[in-house]
Design an enzyme around this catalytic site. Structure first.
Site, PDB file in Angstrom:
ATOM      1  N   ASN A 188       0.337   4.554  -5.640  1.00  0.00           N
ATOM      2  CA  ASN A 188       1.570   5.286  -5.580  1.00  0.00           C
ATOM      3  C   ASN A 188       2.085   4.941  -7.064  1.00  0.00           C
ATOM      4  O   ASN A 188       2.833   5.960  -7.792  1.00  0.00           O
ATOM      5  CB  ASN A 188       2.550   4.533  -4.704  1.00  0.00           C
ATOM      6  CG  ASN A 188       3.649   5.233  -4.861  1.00  0.00           C
ATOM      7  OD1 ASN A 188       4.136   6.261  -4.555  1.00  0.00           O
ATOM      8  ND2 ASN A 188       4.754   4.218  -5.270  1.00  0.00           N
ATOM      9  N   ASP A 218      -7.637  -8.112  -4.839  1.00  0.00           N
ATOM     10  CA  ASP A 218      -6.690  -7.370  -3.899  1.00  0.00           C
ATOM     11  C   ASP A 218      -7.475  -6.670  -2.882  1.00  0.00           C
ATOM     12  O   ASP A 218      -7.207  -6.295  -1.578  1.00  0.00           O
ATOM     13  CB  ASP A 218      -5.588  -6.172  -4.557  1.00  0.00           C
ATOM     14  CG  ASP A 218      -4.351  -7.122  -5.351  1.00  0.00           C
ATOM     15  OD1 ASP A 218      -4.370  -8.200  -5.034  1.00  0.00           O
ATOM     16  OD2 ASP A 218      -3.755  -6.484  -5.915  1.00  0.00           O
ATOM     17  N   GLY A 219      -8.786  -6.030  -3.280  1.00  0.00           N
ATOM     18  CA  GLY A 219      -9.500  -5.257  -2.467  1.00  0.00           C
ATOM     19  C   GLY A 219     -10.096  -6.276  -1.375  1.00  0.00           C
ATOM     20  O   GLY A 219     -10.060  -5.938  -0.298  1.00  0.00           O
ATOM     21  N   ALA A 252       4.858  -2.744   0.051  1.00  0.00           N
ATOM     22  CA  ALA A 252       3.765  -3.495  -0.811  1.00  0.00           C
ATOM     23  C   ALA A 252       2.562  -2.863  -1.333  1.00  0.00           C
ATOM     24  O   ALA A 252       2.246  -3.174  -2.457  1.00  0.00           O
ATOM     25  CB  ALA A 252       2.908  -4.464   0.392  1.00  0.00           C
ATOM     26  N   ALA A 285      -0.855  15.032  -9.041  1.00  0.00           N
ATOM     27  CA  ALA A 285      -1.040  16.273  -9.968  1.00  0.00           C
ATOM     28  C   ALA A 285      -0.649  17.619  -8.966  1.00  0.00           C
ATOM     29  O   ALA A 285      -1.568  18.559  -8.899  1.00  0.00           O
ATOM     30  CB  ALA A 285      -2.396  16.348 -10.154  1.00  0.00           C
ATOM     31  N   ASP A 299      -3.627  18.276  -6.521  1.00  0.00           N
ATOM     32  CA  ASP A 299      -4.716  17.450  -6.125  1.00  0.00           C
ATOM     33  C   ASP A 299      -4.795  16.563  -4.977  1.00  0.00           C
ATOM     34  O   ASP A 299      -5.940  16.140  -4.261  1.00  0.00           O
ATOM     35  CB  ASP A 299      -5.296  16.672  -7.470  1.00  0.00           C
ATOM     36  CG  ASP A 299      -5.867  17.289  -8.556  1.00  0.00           C
ATOM     37  OD1 ASP A 299      -6.050  18.477  -8.480  1.00  0.00           O
ATOM     38  OD2 ASP A 299      -5.891  16.799  -9.766  1.00  0.00           O
TER      39      ASP A 299
END
Length: 259
Positions: free
Chosen positions: A161, A45-46, A155, A182, A147
């Site tokens: 997420n 995916d990267g 997508a 957080a 944080d």
């Protein structure tokens, strides 16, 4: 698409992807991305996100083959079996619209970038971030202590997420997810679902004591004071998926799979 489309094979630097690149190029030919009818991305995916950022402006459909550790946006790599041209002819399209990020830094510089998955803001030090959230020019949250926070496309809703306990969004829903990371105050705030055309603006309330970075997919900007995000009005990309593994089906499976 023609029966024998011109293909530009693009591969990550892993040995496995490079071997597949050599084999597929020998079997099906190779051309430059600008001259191709379709781009075939070999990796995870990267690497798919890298391909979209580098070549998305060409408007070519992209078919991914998984030769990496994560392949939610990829199809299975069948090795030497099967006819790639037949798979491409039967593939189903998924049209994605990225987010546009504009980040202002404390030095006064402005940086723009696209995000096909998400835009995230994160604290740079041990100090929690203090952020104000405006939607379409109206302040909706005076102070979020956290944080970080992110805005995700449908997508990208299954990626960072989802790990931050945000919702998975159906493709074509015209919705984006605003998800805290957080959150300390308001402690019970779990984020929001927004219309895709909503302009989201984050203001860093104490950028010197509590510095914040902003990242659009993998493009990071440090020491931001304000970040504006909205869905792109003029850029789309088309990903192609094998019918039995289309993106909508994968997103449904993700919601009903534990572990």
């Amino acid at each position: 698409m023609t029966a024998t489309p011109r293909i530009a094979f693009l591969a990550s630097h892993t040995d496995e992807a490079q071997r597949a690149l050599a084999d597929l190029s020998a079997d099906h030919g190779q051309c430059e991305p600008a001259e191709a009818d379709i781009l075939v991305a070999l990796g995870g995916d990267g690497f798919m996100l890298q391909t979209l950022h580098r070549h998305g402006a060409l408007g070519k459909p992209v078919y991914g083959m998984k030769l990496g550790t994560v392949g939610f946006l990829m199809n299975q790599h069948a090795g030497g079996a099967g006819d790639l041209f037949e798979r491409l002819a039967q593939a189903e399209p998924a049209v994605l619209r990225p987010l546009e990020m504009v980040a202002q830094t404390e030095s006064g510089a402005s940086f723009g970038s696209l995000a096909y998955n998400e835009v995230s803001l994160l604290r740079q030090t041990r100090q929690a971030a203090h952020l104000r959230i405006d939607l379409n020019g109206q302040t909706r949250l005076d102070e979020l202590i956290c944080d970080g926070v992110l805005v995700a496309t449908p997508a990208g809703s299954t990626a960072y997420n989802f790990s931050a306990h945000g919702p998975i969004l159906p493709l074509g829903s015209a919705v984006i997810a605003l998800t805290p990371i957080a959150a300390f105050r308001p402690r019970r705030w779990r984020g929001a679902l927004l219309k895709a055309d909503t302009e989201v603006r984050f203001r860093v309330l104490d950028p010197y004591k509590r510095p914040v970075s902003a990242t659009a997919d993998s493009h990071e900007v440090r020491d931001v004071v304000e970040v504006t995000i909205r869905e792109s009005r003029d850029r789309t990309v088309t990903l192609l998926f094998d019918p039995e593994h289309n993106l909508e089906e994968r997103m449904l499976i993700e919601q009903f799979t534990s572990g």
